[in-house]
Design a protein around this motif. Sequence first.
Motif, PDB file in Angstrom:
ATOM      1  N   HIS A   3       0.836  -1.205  -0.018  1.00 47.87           N
ATOM      2  CA  HIS A   3      -0.189  -0.031   0.013  1.00 47.87           C
ATOM      3  C   HIS A   3       0.926   1.318   0.153  1.00 47.87           C
ATOM      4  CE1 HIS A   3      -3.292   2.532   1.234  1.00 47.87           C
ATOM      5  NE2 HIS A   3      -4.069   1.576   0.605  1.00 47.87           N
ATOM      6  N   ALA A   4       0.212   2.360  -0.648  1.00 47.23           N
ATOM      7  CA  ALA A   4       0.998   3.508  -0.403  1.00 47.23           C
ATOM      8  C   ALA A   4       1.677   3.896   0.782  1.00 47.23           C
ATOM      9  CB  ALA A   4       0.166   4.525  -1.203  1.00 47.23           C
ATOM     10  N   GLN A   5       1.144   3.828   1.712  1.00 49.43           N
ATOM     11  CA  GLN A   5       1.402   4.242   3.479  1.00 49.43           C
ATOM     12  C   GLN A   5       2.494   3.318   3.572  1.00 49.43           C
ATOM     13  OE1 GLN A   5      -2.076   4.491   3.136  1.00 49.43           O
ATOM     14  NE2 GLN A   5      -2.736   5.872   4.798  1.00 49.43           N
ATOM     15  N   SER A   6       2.508   2.046   3.618  1.00 47.10           N
ATOM     16  CA  SER A   6       3.769   1.175   3.796  1.00 47.10           C
ATOM     17  C   SER A   6       4.884   1.739   3.031  1.00 47.10           C
ATOM     18  CB  SER A   6       3.405  -0.243   3.757  1.00 47.10           C
ATOM     19  OG  SER A   6       3.226  -0.712   2.306  1.00 47.10           O
ATOM     20  N   ALA A  42       5.784   5.558 -11.008  1.00 48.31           N
ATOM     21  CA  ALA A  42       6.504   6.519 -11.902  1.00 48.31           C
ATOM     22  C   ALA A  42       7.312   7.682 -11.081  1.00 48.31           C
ATOM     23  CB  ALA A  42       5.550   7.363 -12.584  1.00 48.31           C
ATOM     24  N   THR A  43       8.556   8.126 -11.631  1.00 48.80           N
ATOM     25  CA  THR A  43       9.120   9.232 -11.018  1.00 48.80           C
ATOM     26  C   THR A  43       9.310  10.383 -11.799  1.00 48.80           C
ATOM     27  OG1 THR A  43      11.194   8.381 -11.824  1.00 48.80           O
ATOM     28  CG2 THR A  43      10.560   7.281  -9.563  1.00 48.80           C
ATOM     29  N   ALA A  44       9.328  11.505 -11.270  1.00 44.59           N
ATOM     30  CA  ALA A  44       9.341  12.900 -12.173  1.00 44.59           C
ATOM     31  C   ALA A  44      10.129  13.915 -11.138  1.00 44.59           C
ATOM     32  CB  ALA A  44       8.175  13.269 -12.503  1.00 44.59           C
ATOM     33  N   GLY A  59      -0.252   4.123 -16.331  1.00 40.75           N
ATOM     34  CA  GLY A  59      -0.952   3.337 -15.700  1.00 40.75           C
ATOM     35  C   GLY A  59      -0.165   2.983 -14.037  1.00 40.75           C
ATOM     36  N   ALA A  60       0.573   4.124 -13.728  1.00 39.87           N
ATOM     37  CA  ALA A  60       1.255   4.032 -12.537  1.00 39.87           C
ATOM     38  C   ALA A  60       0.193   4.077 -11.291  1.00 39.87           C
ATOM     39  CB  ALA A  60       2.252   5.194 -12.587  1.00 39.87           C
ATOM     40  N   ASP A  61       0.601   3.627 -10.135  1.00 45.12           N
ATOM     41  CA  ASP A  61      -0.128   3.786  -8.792  1.00 45.12           C
ATOM     42  C   ASP A  61       0.295   4.721  -7.965  1.00 45.12           C
ATOM     43  OD1 ASP A  61      -1.846   1.624  -9.729  1.00 45.12           O
ATOM     44  OD2 ASP A  61      -0.568   0.362  -9.422  1.00 45.12           O
ATOM     45  N   MET A  62       1.663   4.930  -8.133  1.00 48.80           N
ATOM     46  CA  MET A  62       2.430   6.040  -7.054  1.00 48.80           C
ATOM     47  C   MET A  62       3.255   6.764  -7.929  1.00 48.80           C
ATOM     48  SD  MET A  62       4.086   4.866  -3.606  1.00 48.80           S
ATOM     49  CE  MET A  62       4.250   6.348  -2.140  1.00 48.80           C
ATOM     50  N   LEU A  63       3.200   8.160  -7.635  1.00 40.23           N
ATOM     51  CA  LEU A  63       4.265   9.161  -8.282  1.00 40.23           C
ATOM     52  C   LEU A  63       5.287   9.620  -7.392  1.00 40.23           C
ATOM     53  CD1 LEU A  63       4.857  11.002 -10.677  1.00 40.23           C
ATOM     54  CD2 LEU A  63       3.159  12.555  -9.932  1.00 40.23           C
ATOM     55  N   LEU A  64       6.348   9.488  -7.537  1.00 39.76           N
ATOM     56  CA  LEU A  64       7.300   9.863  -6.570  1.00 39.76           C
ATOM     57  C   LEU A  64       7.997  11.194  -7.501  1.00 39.76           C
ATOM     58  CD1 LEU A  64       9.512   6.970  -5.689  1.00 39.76           C
ATOM     59  CD2 LEU A  64       7.456   7.428  -5.027  1.00 39.76           C
ATOM     60  N   VAL A  65       8.081  12.368  -6.713  1.00 38.92           N
ATOM     61  CA  VAL A  65       8.841  13.706  -7.085  1.00 38.92           C
ATOM     62  C   VAL A  65       9.417  14.159  -6.215  1.00 38.92           C
ATOM     63  CG1 VAL A  65       6.512  14.170  -8.729  1.00 38.92           C
ATOM     64  CG2 VAL A  65       6.667  14.976  -6.344  1.00 38.92           C
ATOM     65  N   ALA A  94      -1.295   7.597  -5.697  1.00 36.47           N
ATOM     66  CA  ALA A  94      -0.616   8.247  -4.751  1.00 36.47           C
ATOM     67  C   ALA A  94       0.651   9.054  -5.057  1.00 36.47           C
ATOM     68  CB  ALA A  94      -0.147   7.172  -3.515  1.00 36.47           C
ATOM     69  N   VAL A  95       0.793  10.149  -4.020  1.00 38.70           N
ATOM     70  CA  VAL A  95       2.010  11.174  -4.527  1.00 38.70           C
ATOM     71  C   VAL A  95       3.088  11.227  -3.332  1.00 38.70           C
ATOM     72  CG1 VAL A  95       2.906  13.342  -4.997  1.00 38.70           C
ATOM     73  CG2 VAL A  95       0.669  12.325  -6.051  1.00 38.70           C
ATOM     74  N   TYR A  96       4.000  10.902  -3.537  1.00 33.88           N
ATOM     75  CA  TYR A  96       5.158  11.059  -2.340  1.00 33.88           C
ATOM     76  C   TYR A  96       6.336  12.302  -2.994  1.00 33.88           C
ATOM     77  CZ  TYR A  96       8.901   9.781   0.826  1.00 33.88           C
ATOM     78  OH  TYR A  96       9.670   9.763   1.704  1.00 33.88           O
ATOM     79  N   SER A  97       6.703  12.916  -2.033  1.00 35.57           N
ATOM     80  CA  SER A  97       7.586  13.940  -2.451  1.00 35.57           C
ATOM     81  C   SER A  97       8.768  13.907  -1.443  1.00 35.57           C
ATOM     82  CB  SER A  97       6.941  15.460  -2.485  1.00 35.57           C
ATOM     83  OG  SER A  97       7.940  16.132  -2.938  1.00 35.57           O
ATOM     84  N   SER A  98      10.225  14.146  -2.036  1.00 29.16           N
ATOM     85  CA  SER A  98      11.319  14.176  -1.348  1.00 29.16           C
ATOM     86  C   SER A  98      12.172  15.221  -1.793  1.00 29.16           C
ATOM     87  CB  SER A  98      11.951  12.936  -1.097  1.00 29.16           C
ATOM     88  OG  SER A  98      13.089  13.079  -0.212  1.00 29.16           O
ATOM     89  N   HIS A  99      12.572  16.237  -1.008  1.00 29.68           N
ATOM     90  CA  HIS A  99      13.210  17.409  -1.437  1.00 29.68           C
ATOM     91  C   HIS A  99      14.568  17.545  -0.980  1.00 29.68           C
ATOM     92  CE1 HIS A  99      14.171  22.050  -1.865  1.00 29.68           C
ATOM     93  NE2 HIS A  99      14.363  21.476  -2.962  1.00 29.68           N
TER      94      HIS A  99
END
Length: 257
Positions: A3-6, A42-44, A59-65, A94-99
Amino acid sequence: MAHAQSIAARLDALLRTAEIPDYPAALNGLQLTSRRDVRSIATAVDFSSVTVDEAIRIGADMLLVHHGMFWSGAQPFVGASYDRLANLISHEIAVYSSHLPLDVHPEVGNNVLLARRLGLTPTAGFARYKTIEVGVSGPADMSTASLVEGARALTTEFGGSLVVTPFAAGHVTRRWGICTGAGADTDTVREALERGIDTMIVGEGPHHTAVQARDHGLVIIYAGHYATETLGIRALGDRIASELGIESRFLDAPTGL
Ligand SMILES: [Zn+2]
Protein backbone atom coordinates in the motif's frame (compact mmCIF):
# COMPACT_ATOMS: atom_id res chain seq x y z
CA MET A 1 2.66 -5.56 -3.48
CA ALA A 2 2.25 -2.88 -0.89
CA HIS A 3 0.00 0.00 0.00
CA ALA A 4 1.14 3.60 -0.56
CA GLN A 5 1.39 4.21 3.20
CA SER A 6 3.77 1.32 3.76
CA ILE A 7 5.92 2.31 0.75
CA ALA A 8 6.02 5.87 2.09
CA ALA A 9 7.15 4.57 5.50
CA ARG A 10 10.01 2.66 3.83
CA LEU A 11 10.99 5.73 1.81
CA ASP A 12 10.85 7.94 4.92
CA ALA A 13 13.18 5.54 6.76
CA LEU A 14 15.60 5.37 3.82
CA LEU A 15 15.63 9.15 3.32
CA ARG A 16 15.49 10.11 7.03
CA THR A 17 12.57 12.40 6.21
CA ALA A 18 11.83 13.27 9.85
CA GLU A 19 15.43 14.34 10.58
CA ILE A 20 16.31 16.42 7.51
CA PRO A 21 15.26 20.09 7.69
CA ASP A 22 13.57 21.64 4.65
CA TYR A 23 11.48 24.57 3.42
CA PRO A 24 7.83 24.36 4.59
CA ALA A 25 6.51 24.05 1.01
CA ALA A 26 8.49 20.84 0.51
CA LEU A 27 6.11 18.88 2.80
CA ASN A 28 8.30 15.80 2.44
CA GLY A 29 6.68 12.38 2.59
CA LEU A 30 3.34 11.00 1.44
CA GLN A 31 1.34 13.95 0.05
CA LEU A 32 -1.64 12.06 -1.32
CA THR A 33 -2.62 8.54 -0.35
CA SER A 34 -4.68 5.98 -2.30
CA ARG A 35 -6.79 2.92 -1.54
CA ARG A 36 -5.15 0.51 -3.96
CA ASP A 37 -2.02 -1.65 -3.79
CA VAL A 38 0.87 -0.10 -5.69
CA ARG A 39 1.83 -2.27 -8.66
CA SER A 40 3.99 0.26 -10.48
CA ILE A 41 5.80 3.49 -9.70
CA ALA A 42 6.47 6.59 -11.80
CA THR A 43 9.12 9.18 -10.93
CA ALA A 44 9.46 12.80 -12.03
CA VAL A 45 11.41 15.88 -10.98
CA ASP A 46 8.30 18.06 -10.83
CA PHE A 47 4.70 17.52 -9.81
CA SER A 48 2.82 19.07 -12.74
CA SER A 49 -0.11 18.51 -15.09
CA VAL A 50 2.34 16.97 -17.59
CA THR A 51 3.72 14.41 -15.13
CA VAL A 52 0.29 13.61 -13.64
CA ASP A 53 -1.17 12.99 -17.13
CA GLU A 54 1.81 10.81 -18.04
CA ALA A 55 1.54 8.81 -14.80
CA ILE A 56 -2.12 8.13 -15.64
CA ARG A 57 -1.27 7.21 -19.24
CA ILE A 58 1.30 4.59 -18.22
CA GLY A 59 -0.94 3.20 -15.46
CA ALA A 60 1.30 4.06 -12.50
CA ASP A 61 -0.17 3.72 -9.00
CA MET A 62 2.30 5.99 -7.22
CA LEU A 63 4.16 9.11 -8.36
CA LEU A 64 7.45 10.01 -6.65
CA VAL A 65 8.60 13.60 -7.18
CA HIS A 66 11.35 15.96 -6.01
CA HIS A 67 9.28 19.16 -6.14
CA GLY A 68 5.91 18.19 -4.68
CA MET A 69 2.26 19.16 -4.86
CA PHE A 70 2.69 22.20 -2.58
CA TRP A 71 5.98 23.53 -3.99
CA SER A 72 4.46 26.80 -5.22
CA GLY A 73 2.73 27.45 -1.90
CA ALA A 74 -0.90 27.17 -0.78
CA GLN A 75 -3.16 27.34 -3.83
CA PRO A 76 -6.92 26.84 -4.13
CA PHE A 77 -8.01 23.64 -5.87
CA VAL A 78 -9.51 25.32 -8.94
CA GLY A 79 -8.68 25.07 -12.65
CA ALA A 80 -5.64 22.94 -13.48
CA SER A 81 -4.94 22.36 -9.79
CA TYR A 82 -8.42 20.83 -9.31
CA ASP A 83 -8.05 18.73 -12.47
CA ARG A 84 -4.75 17.27 -11.28
CA LEU A 85 -6.17 16.35 -7.88
CA ALA A 86 -9.41 14.92 -9.28
CA ASN A 87 -7.48 12.85 -11.85
CA LEU A 88 -5.10 11.49 -9.24
CA ILE A 89 -7.92 10.48 -6.89
CA SER A 90 -10.12 8.96 -9.60
CA HIS A 91 -7.15 6.90 -10.84
CA GLU A 92 -6.06 5.99 -7.28
CA ILE A 93 -2.55 7.41 -7.78
CA ALA A 94 -0.63 8.25 -4.60
CA VAL A 95 1.96 11.05 -4.51
CA TYR A 96 5.17 11.03 -2.48
CA SER A 97 7.64 13.91 -2.48
CA SER A 98 11.21 14.26 -1.25
CA HIS A 99 13.21 17.48 -1.59
CA LEU A 100 16.29 17.99 0.63
CA PRO A 101 16.19 14.45 2.07
CA LEU A 102 16.69 13.27 -1.51
CA ASP A 103 19.35 15.90 -2.29
CA VAL A 104 21.54 14.81 0.63
CA HIS A 105 21.15 11.02 0.50
CA PRO A 106 24.56 9.30 0.24
CA GLU A 107 23.42 6.68 -2.30
CA VAL A 108 20.41 7.94 -4.23
CA GLY A 109 20.95 11.67 -3.62
CA ASN A 110 21.08 14.21 -6.45
CA ASN A 111 24.44 15.62 -5.33
CA VAL A 112 26.30 12.35 -4.90
CA LEU A 113 24.94 11.02 -8.19
CA LEU A 114 25.88 14.19 -10.08
CA ALA A 115 29.43 13.93 -8.71
CA ARG A 116 29.63 10.31 -9.83
CA ARG A 117 28.26 11.15 -13.26
CA LEU A 118 31.03 13.77 -13.67
CA GLY A 119 33.75 11.37 -12.51
CA LEU A 120 34.22 13.16 -9.17
CA THR A 121 34.57 11.54 -5.73
CA PRO A 122 33.07 13.49 -2.81
CA THR A 123 35.19 13.73 0.36
CA ALA A 124 33.26 16.48 2.17
CA GLY A 125 29.98 18.35 2.25
CA PHE A 126 29.06 21.72 0.75
CA ALA A 127 26.16 24.20 0.89
CA ARG A 128 25.29 24.37 4.59
CA TYR A 129 21.59 24.62 5.41
CA LYS A 130 20.50 24.59 9.06
CA THR A 131 21.84 21.28 10.46
CA ILE A 132 22.87 19.73 7.12
CA GLU A 133 25.14 20.16 4.13
CA VAL A 134 22.99 19.83 1.04
CA GLY A 135 25.84 19.41 -1.46
CA VAL A 136 29.17 17.63 -1.73
CA SER A 137 32.73 18.68 -2.46
CA GLY A 138 36.13 17.15 -3.01
CA PRO A 139 39.55 17.39 -4.61
CA ALA A 140 40.29 16.87 -8.30
CA ASP A 141 43.01 17.36 -10.87
CA MET A 142 40.88 17.78 -13.94
CA SER A 143 40.78 20.24 -16.79
CA THR A 144 37.84 22.56 -16.14
CA ALA A 145 36.97 22.42 -19.85
CA SER A 146 36.48 18.64 -19.66
CA LEU A 147 34.35 19.01 -16.54
CA VAL A 148 32.21 21.56 -18.41
CA GLU A 149 31.80 19.14 -21.33
CA GLY A 150 30.78 16.31 -18.97
CA ALA A 151 28.18 18.57 -17.37
CA ARG A 152 26.99 19.82 -20.77
CA ALA A 153 26.22 16.25 -21.87
CA LEU A 154 23.83 15.87 -18.92
CA THR A 155 22.27 19.31 -19.44
CA THR A 156 21.52 18.75 -23.11
CA GLU A 157 20.28 15.19 -22.49
CA PHE A 158 17.52 16.76 -20.38
CA GLY A 159 16.63 19.69 -22.61
CA GLY A 160 18.64 22.45 -20.94
CA SER A 161 21.43 24.84 -21.95
CA LEU A 162 24.60 24.94 -19.91
CA VAL A 163 25.99 28.30 -18.81
CA VAL A 164 29.50 28.73 -17.44
CA THR A 165 31.35 31.76 -16.10
CA PRO A 166 34.49 32.75 -18.07
CA PHE A 167 37.72 30.89 -17.28
CA ALA A 168 41.21 30.85 -18.78
CA ALA A 169 42.22 28.20 -21.32
CA GLY A 170 44.04 25.41 -19.52
CA HIS A 171 42.26 26.14 -16.18
CA VAL A 172 42.48 23.13 -13.88
CA THR A 173 39.84 22.24 -11.27
CA ARG A 174 41.61 21.31 -8.03
CA ARG A 175 38.70 21.56 -5.63
CA TRP A 176 35.04 21.42 -6.62
CA GLY A 177 31.68 21.83 -4.90
CA ILE A 178 28.31 20.61 -6.13
CA CYS A 179 24.86 21.83 -5.13
CA THR A 180 22.12 20.68 -7.49
CA GLY A 181 19.01 22.74 -8.29
CA ALA A 182 19.07 26.40 -7.24
CA GLY A 183 22.56 25.88 -5.80
CA ALA A 184 24.25 29.21 -6.48
CA ASP A 185 23.56 32.13 -4.14
CA THR A 186 25.59 34.62 -2.10
CA ASP A 187 25.97 32.09 0.75
CA THR A 188 27.22 29.21 -1.39
CA VAL A 189 29.65 31.48 -3.28
CA ARG A 190 31.04 32.68 0.07
CA GLU A 191 31.24 29.13 1.37
CA ALA A 192 33.01 27.97 -1.81
CA LEU A 193 35.67 30.64 -1.31
CA GLU A 194 36.06 29.67 2.38
CA ARG A 195 36.53 26.03 1.45
CA GLY A 196 39.09 26.78 -1.28
CA ILE A 197 36.72 25.56 -4.00
CA ASP A 198 37.72 26.79 -7.49
CA THR A 199 34.84 25.24 -9.47
CA MET A 200 31.21 25.17 -8.39
CA ILE A 201 28.69 23.01 -10.23
CA VAL A 202 25.05 23.94 -9.65
CA GLY A 203 21.70 23.77 -11.38
CA GLU A 204 21.03 27.49 -11.56
CA GLY A 205 21.57 30.78 -9.77
CA PRO A 206 20.98 34.53 -10.03
CA HIS A 207 23.15 36.74 -12.25
CA HIS A 208 24.96 38.33 -9.31
CA THR A 209 26.53 34.96 -8.46
CA ALA A 210 28.29 34.98 -11.84
CA VAL A 211 29.58 38.51 -11.16
CA GLN A 212 30.83 37.46 -7.71
CA ALA A 213 32.43 34.35 -9.18
CA ARG A 214 34.35 36.28 -11.81
CA ASP A 215 35.56 38.80 -9.23
CA HIS A 216 36.93 36.00 -7.02
CA GLY A 217 38.39 33.76 -9.72
CA LEU A 218 35.75 31.09 -9.10
CA VAL A 219 34.25 29.15 -11.99
CA ILE A 220 30.52 28.37 -11.75
CA ILE A 221 28.98 25.80 -14.07
CA TYR A 222 25.19 26.25 -14.24
CA ALA A 223 24.15 22.84 -15.56
CA GLY A 224 20.37 23.29 -15.34
CA HIS A 225 17.98 23.01 -12.40
CA TYR A 226 15.98 20.25 -14.05
CA ALA A 227 18.91 18.24 -15.45
CA THR A 228 20.84 18.19 -12.17
CA GLU A 229 17.79 16.87 -10.32
CA THR A 230 16.81 14.06 -12.67
CA LEU A 231 19.34 11.65 -11.17
CA GLY A 232 18.09 11.26 -7.58
CA ILE A 233 14.37 10.73 -8.05
CA ARG A 234 15.03 8.20 -10.79
CA ALA A 235 17.50 6.27 -8.59
CA LEU A 236 15.06 6.40 -5.67
CA GLY A 237 12.26 4.94 -7.80
CA ASP A 238 14.51 2.20 -9.17
CA ARG A 239 15.68 1.29 -5.68
CA ILE A 240 12.26 1.03 -4.00
CA ALA A 241 10.74 -0.70 -7.04
CA SER A 242 13.45 -3.36 -7.06
CA GLU A 243 12.96 -3.91 -3.31
CA LEU A 244 9.23 -4.41 -3.94
CA GLY A 245 9.68 -6.43 -7.15
CA ILE A 246 7.69 -3.93 -9.23
CA GLU A 247 8.40 -1.51 -12.09
CA SER A 248 9.53 2.10 -11.88
CA ARG A 249 9.53 4.49 -14.84
CA PHE A 250 11.07 7.95 -15.04
CA LEU A 251 8.80 10.55 -16.67
CA ASP A 252 11.05 13.03 -18.46
CA ALA A 253 9.31 16.43 -18.56
CA PRO A 254 12.04 19.02 -19.26
CA THR A 255 11.38 22.62 -18.29
CA GLY A 256 14.23 24.04 -20.40
CA LEU A 257 15.72 25.53 -17.22
ZN1 LIG B 1 15.03 21.84 -7.11
